[in-house]
Write an enzyme that holds these catalytic residues in place. Structure first.
Site, PDB file in Angstrom:
ATOM      1  N   SER A 122      59.714  43.370  39.869  1.00  0.00           N
ATOM      2  CA  SER A 122      59.672  41.923  39.768  1.00  0.00           C
ATOM      3  C   SER A 122      58.618  41.497  38.733  1.00  0.00           C
ATOM      4  O   SER A 122      57.470  41.936  38.782  1.00  0.00           O
ATOM      5  CB  SER A 122      59.335  41.316  41.134  1.00  0.00           C
ATOM      6  OG  SER A 122      59.305  39.917  41.056  1.00  0.00           O
ATOM      7  N   GLY A 123      59.039  40.629  37.786  1.00  0.00           N
ATOM      8  CA  GLY A 123      58.115  40.164  36.756  1.00  0.00           C
ATOM      9  C   GLY A 123      58.174  40.966  35.483  1.00  0.00           C
ATOM     10  O   GLY A 123      57.435  40.686  34.538  1.00  0.00           O
ATOM     11  N   THR A 127      65.567  39.281  34.292  1.00  0.00           N
ATOM     12  CA  THR A 127      66.389  38.081  34.182  1.00  0.00           C
ATOM     13  C   THR A 127      66.436  37.581  32.740  1.00  0.00           C
ATOM     14  O   THR A 127      67.491  37.190  32.228  1.00  0.00           O
ATOM     15  CB  THR A 127      65.845  36.979  35.106  1.00  0.00           C
ATOM     16  OG1 THR A 127      65.827  37.465  36.457  1.00  0.00           O
ATOM     17  CG2 THR A 127      66.699  35.732  35.020  1.00  0.00           C
ATOM     18  N   ASN A 172      55.942  37.321  40.411  1.00  0.00           N
ATOM     19  CA  ASN A 172      56.801  36.694  39.409  1.00  0.00           C
ATOM     20  C   ASN A 172      57.134  35.278  39.860  1.00  0.00           C
ATOM     21  O   ASN A 172      57.509  35.057  41.006  1.00  0.00           O
ATOM     22  CB  ASN A 172      58.085  37.524  39.239  1.00  0.00           C
ATOM     23  CG  ASN A 172      58.984  36.987  38.146  1.00  0.00           C
ATOM     24  OD1 ASN A 172      58.612  36.090  37.402  1.00  0.00           O
ATOM     25  ND2 ASN A 172      60.177  37.544  38.053  1.00  0.00           N
ATOM     26  N   SER A 175      61.419  35.118  40.341  1.00  0.00           N
ATOM     27  CA  SER A 175      61.919  36.414  40.777  1.00  0.00           C
ATOM     28  C   SER A 175      63.311  36.274  41.377  1.00  0.00           C
ATOM     29  O   SER A 175      63.575  35.391  42.201  1.00  0.00           O
ATOM     30  CB  SER A 175      60.964  37.004  41.828  1.00  0.00           C
ATOM     31  OG  SER A 175      61.470  38.212  42.326  1.00  0.00           O
ATOM     32  N   SER A 176      64.217  37.146  40.924  1.00  0.00           N
ATOM     33  CA  SER A 176      65.572  37.165  41.507  1.00  0.00           C
ATOM     34  C   SER A 176      65.497  37.796  42.889  1.00  0.00           C
ATOM     35  O   SER A 176      65.092  38.948  43.029  1.00  0.00           O
ATOM     36  CB  SER A 176      66.519  37.979  40.615  1.00  0.00           C
ATOM     37  OG  SER A 176      66.654  37.400  39.357  1.00  0.00           O
ATOM     38  N   GLY A 383      64.119  45.721  41.036  1.00  0.00           N
ATOM     39  CA  GLY A 383      63.552  47.024  40.735  1.00  0.00           C
ATOM     40  C   GLY A 383      62.836  47.610  41.940  1.00  0.00           C
ATOM     41  O   GLY A 383      62.745  47.004  43.017  1.00  0.00           O
ATOM     42  N   GLU A 385      60.211  48.402  44.476  1.00  0.00           N
ATOM     43  CA  GLU A 385      59.117  47.544  44.952  1.00  0.00           C
ATOM     44  C   GLU A 385      58.189  48.323  45.852  1.00  0.00           C
ATOM     45  O   GLU A 385      58.636  49.004  46.793  1.00  0.00           O
ATOM     46  CB  GLU A 385      59.677  46.330  45.712  1.00  0.00           C
ATOM     47  CG  GLU A 385      60.379  45.340  44.792  1.00  0.00           C
ATOM     48  CD  GLU A 385      60.746  44.049  45.503  1.00  0.00           C
ATOM     49  OE1 GLU A 385      61.117  43.097  44.814  1.00  0.00           O
ATOM     50  OE2 GLU A 385      60.653  43.990  46.755  1.00  0.00           O
TER      51      GLU A 385
END
Length: 1007
Positions: A122-123, A127, A172, A175-176, A383, A385
């Site tokens: 994330s981050g 995206t 993030n 974040s998705s 991704g 985590e």
């Protein structure tokens, strides 16, 4: 650096190979060419060098590594897109546009399906990477009105899905919180004609709970902050996020990097583009508002301990369900069970609404044409985590990454092996870590963690998270990749809590807290909740909770089972397509530009499997290129191949490497490619090319400049020839016109001349006019200057005689009048004297006419008048100087008293007769005086004498003789009466006189 032929010197054709000359400063653009490819430190050092130069993209073969710069870079403009369109993958520096273009062209050429897997934590920028790919396809694909509509829907589906599926997390701000796989469908010409989206494992628990420093999904804040006043009033909402329980748990409703008001406008526009009707949009926002109102429901225990519900009229109205029916959902429950039921209902409503929205987007993207289409898939998935506390969500996410890593290695090895076999090169087995053992640990039937978790959720009795942990210790306790507090050794036990278990993933160890696993896996929505939702008047809710749903008495699948099934489906989809990879890396946790955290990046490099992938790519040959590309670049290094190789590319490469001295173990020649084992071999070749490149560039530039100059010269010559032709034509036409005009004029002139004496007519009118004009013009230029010139009047033509006489009279009168008006008294006196002089000398003196125009001098007129008032006689004489006998004109005037020698009215000498001494006789007859033959001597100066000789001859003359004497010649006469023979020695001059017929013919004088 461009290719040698046709591309050398181009700023935009920097190839990957050519950039190797700058490898010490900006790193290597392809990790495959890294010498120490097994060293993580060397890998990180190369990544760091490029990051600090704002070079955020690096290749590992065809895999793209992207490092988030946390700042805007000017590398995504339309101009950059144009540069990367239709260019060989390795011809330009690494870029996500290069990957997107290569996938697109390969799809068109091979007419098969592909997918791009974008992964990272994330981050890291996943995206944004997917957005850039979509933007590239939107620009590069062919354009029609229909295709533009599809393109707009594809692009604007992103803001909608981000609003409903993204949230701010600790790592993030966007974040998705779901996995997304998007298929973009293309026709045979490369036009985007449709698309389809699959979503995976939406983190619906975020709807009811957020950790500190995190937010709920963006759409809630966008609605509250950006919604119009009328809309908020209709939804029963207030413009204050602090009033809603589901929005304040994280304590950061406001985020500086997020503009909810602007995002709200973008979402509204996007919803209209993807063809949601106005009523659907209203019902959709009604559901979002209902979730907020649902979170504000409070429960109190009644006397029996059952939960009672406070009234919430807005939610009743928005969902279209009577209040008493909604109360049925939360009874008869305790307060805790009622809260659980409320949250479960909120999560179910939002989750199913999200799925409904994805389906609506798919309907707008659906391709109506049934002909075969090729597909490029974009997989933007969470991704790996690793948090300080990892729960059920991290377990599912990391298992997904584990499966994708397994797929990644299999597909990479498969593609490598297929390439070797296709090129006829022996395949060498590649040692690598096979994470199948970890995947089996999680998903194996009856023994895997997923099976054990489902069994614990489904078994009768009191099942808890700890009983689930105990069951895992019992069933898989001996697995090398699984450890718990109970099973660990003394040292490891210190790092584990009693409710933790640790899995050794391919990326490293991750410790999971078992608390909440069973509840999150069950995620049960009570049957009463479903039944109540089926009574809703909101069409979206009715669609999400259909009455035809399978028997509610049957227990639904658990979350992890659903996720496992969707993961299997995703794997099948990916296995049917050609893979491409984008690995996104986050350089630091603080989101600061220019900061590179080695520890954090090393961790991501490990769990993204980049070193593993590099080892697979480098197991055989580090560098491989088609013969044509290799020969095109390096042919200047061999005289036989430069500048043009006449044979096949394979033969040319053989000749080239033989000239370069490659060893047999350094390369292999395939059917269409050359394989080079070690990067140092390529580097040596590249360095040699760089050495000769500048010489070649100079020669090519010279040739090109000569070609350009010659071309310019030929163009100028051609232009000059054209101009000359045009100019000559113009001059010739003008000359022809001038001659035609001249012919007409001459004809008319001749005809007029021939009829000039006839009366005026058409034939001679112009000629006569010309004659008149010509005569008047010449007369103007030749008018008499004075009255005395009146006889010089220009002779007129016959036609102008009468007019000429009149003009002459007028002009003479005018001159006379003008002359008289201009005479001064002095001038008048002069004229009177001239008149008197005319009376005296006119007809009597030869030189008189020449003196008429000369005015008298006032200073001499009186003397002369007085002098010559008596009778006198004058004759012109010639004076000869004593020294050299130079002749000078004089006037000799004889009066009764004296003789005068005059030069231009100036008396030069006066000789009184009374001053003469000696013998002399003056003739008393008017006959000639003849000079006696002989000589006269005189003194020029003391000691120097001069002589005058006299003789008779045929003609009277005076000249200087050869002996230096002055010779006087006189005509002989029969009668000689007087001889002047004795001149007074006291006179300064001597006169010799000859008289004939009463006129003085000659006087010789020397002085």
């Amino acid at each position: 650096f461009g290719l040698v032929t046709g591309q050398l010197g181009s700023d935009e054709s920097q190839t990957t190979e050519a950039s190797l000359t700058a490898r010490d400063r900006v790193g290597i653009q392809d990790f495959v060419l890294l010498d120490a490819y097994t060293s993580e430190s060397a890998f990180l050092d190369n990544l760091r060098k490029r990051f600090h130069e704002n070079l955020i993209y690096t290749y590992i073969g065809t895999l793209l590594v992207s490092v988030n710069p946390y700042k805007e870079l000017d590398i995504y403009s339309k101009k950059q897109m144009d540069i990367y369109m239709g260019v060989n993958f390795f011809e330009l520096p690494p870029h996500i546009f290069a990957l997107a273009d290569n996938v697109f062209r390969t799809m068109l050429f091979e007419f098969n399906n592909h997918f791009i897997l974008i992964s990272g934590e994330s981050g890291a920028g996943k995206t944004e990477a997917s957005k850039k790919i979509l933007q590239f396809y939107a620009v590069s694909c062919r354009s029609t009105r229909l295709l533009n509509n599809v393109r707009d829907r594809l692009l604007l589906s992103n803001p909608v899905l981000e609003a409903f599926g993204n949230a701010k997390t600790l790592k993030n701000d966007n974040s998705s919180r779901f996995g997304k796989y998007m298929d973009i469908q293309f026709d045979y010409q490369g036009g985007a004609v449709g698309g389809h989206i699959l979503s995976y494992l939406l983190e619906k628990s975020r709807v009811v709970h957020q950790n500190h420093g995190e937010r709920n999904f963006h759409i809630f804040y966008q609605l509250v902050e950006g919604g119009e006043e009328d809309l908020l009033r209709w939804l029963g909402l207030e413009r204050n996020c602090q009033h809603y329980s589901y929005l304040v748990q994280g304590g950061c409703a406001k985020v500086s990097s997020i503009n909810d008001k602007n995002d709200w406008k973008t979402v509204q526009k996007a919803l209209s583009v993807i063809e949601l009707s106005k009523s659907d949009i209203e019902y959709l926002f009604g559901i979002i508002a209902s979730v907020l109102h649902l979170g504000n429901i409070k429960f109190e225990a009644d006397v029996r301990g059952y939960a009672t519900l406070s009234n919430n009229q807005e939610m009743h109205w928005l969902l279209g369900i009577p209040a008493q029916v909604i109360n049925h959902v939360f009874s008869p429950f305790s307060v805790d069970h009622a809260v659980y039921a409320r949250d479960a209902l909120a999560k179910a409503i939002y989750d199913r609404t999200f799925n409904w929205l994805v389906n609506k987007i798919n309907e707008s993207l659906a391709n109506k044409d049934s002909s075969r289409k090729t597909v490029i898939g974009l997989l933007d998935i969470y991704g790996f985590e690793v948090f300080s506390v990892n729960s059920f969500e991290q377990f599912c996410i990391n298992h997904c990454n584990e499966k994708l890593q397994q797929l990644f290695i299999e597909l990479t090895l498969k593609s490598e092996q297929e390439e070797y076999e296709m090129e006829g090169i022996e395949w060498e087995p590649v040692p690598y870590f096979n994470n199948k053992i970890i995947c089996d640990l999680v998903e194996e039937k009856h023994r895997g963690i997923i099976s054990l978790l489902d069994e614990e959720c489904l078994r009768p009795g009191e099942a808890t998270d700890l009983t689930f942990l105990e069951k895992m210790e019992e069933k898989i306790g001996g697995h090398p990749h699984f450890v718990t507090h109970k099973l660990a050794d003394q040292k490891t036990r210190k790092t584990l809590q009693r409710g933790d278990f640790r899995l050794l993933h391919y990326a490293g160890e991750v410790t999971y807290c078992v608390v909440g696993f069973l509840d999150k896996n069950n995620d049960l929505l009570y049957r009463s909740g479903k039944e109540v939702m089926q009574q809703s008047k909101n069409p979206i809710i009715k669609h999400c909770f259909p009455s035809t749903e399978p028997d509610s008495k049957k227990r639904p699948e658990t979350v992890v089972t659903q996720f496992k099934s969707s993961l299997v489906g995703l794997t099948e989809i990916l296995m049917s397509k050609e893979p491409w990879y984008v690995r996104c890396i986050k350089p630091n946790e603080a989101k600061q530009p220019g900061r590179f955290d080695d520890v954090l990046v090393r961790h991501q490099v490990k769990y993204l499997g980049l070193m593993e992938h590099l080892r697979v790519r480098r197991a055989g040959f580090a560098y491989r290129r088609k013969y044509e590309i290799f020969l095109q670049r390096y042919k200047p290094l061999c005289p036989d191949t430069w500048p043009n190789w006449k044979g096949t590319a394979a033969e040319g490469v053989q000749r080239l490497i033989k000239h370069l001295g490659y060893k047999r173990d350094e390369y292999k020649l395939g059917r269409t490619k050359i394989f080079i084992r070690h990067p140092r071999t390529l580097f040596a070749t590249e360095d040699a090319f760089q050495d000769c490149k500048h010489k070649l560039a100079t020669r090519i530039q010279a040739k090109y400049k000569g070609y350009r100059v010659k071309g310019d010269y030929l163009k100028q010559k051609e232009a000059a020839t054209k101009i000359e032709n045009c100019w000559r034509g113009l001059i010739a036409r003008k000359e022809r016109e001038r001659r035609a005009w001249a012919v007409k004029v001459i004809k008319k002139f001749i005809k007029g001349f021939m009829t000039r004496n006839q009366p005026a007519s058409i034939d001679n009118s112009e000629y006569l006019a010309y004659v008149r004009q010509s005569y008047l013009t010449r007369l103007k230029e030749n008018l008499p200057k004075t009255v005395l010139d009146k006889d010089s009047w220009l002779t007129p033509p016959p036609i102008m005689r009468e007019v000429s006489q009149l003009l002459k009279k007028l002009y003479i009168r005018q001159m006379v009048r003008k002359y008289i008006q201009g005479i001064t008294p002095q001038r008048k006196a002069q004229i009177m004297l001239k008149v008197q002089t005319s009376i005296m000398f006119k007809g009597k003196k030869e030189s008189y006419p020449f003196s008429v125009s000369r005015p008298f001098l006032d200073t001499r007129i009186g003397e002369t008048a007085e002098l010559f008032s008596c009778h006198c006689y004058s004759v012109p004489v010639v004076k000869y100087d004593r020294n050299g006998f130079r002749p000078r004109l004089r006037q000799l005037i004889l009066t009764q008293d004296a003789a005068y020698l005059v030069e231009e009215a100036k008396i030069k000498q006066q000789i009184d007769y009374s001053s003469l001494k000696g013998n002399g006789v003056i003739a008393n007859k008017q006959n000639c005086i003849k000079v006696v033959q002989g000589s006269v001597r005189f003194d020029i100066q003391p000691g120097r004498e001069g002589f005058v000789d006299f003789k008779s001859g045929q003609e009277s003359t005076v000249y200087r003789a050869k002996n230096g004497h002055l010779m006087v010649v006189s005509v002989a006469f029969k009668e000689t009466k007087v001889i002047i023979h004795d001149m007074c020695s006291s006179l300064s001059s001597t006169f010799i006189l000859g008289i004939n017929k009463s006129k003085v013919k000659m006087m010789v004088m020397w002085g």
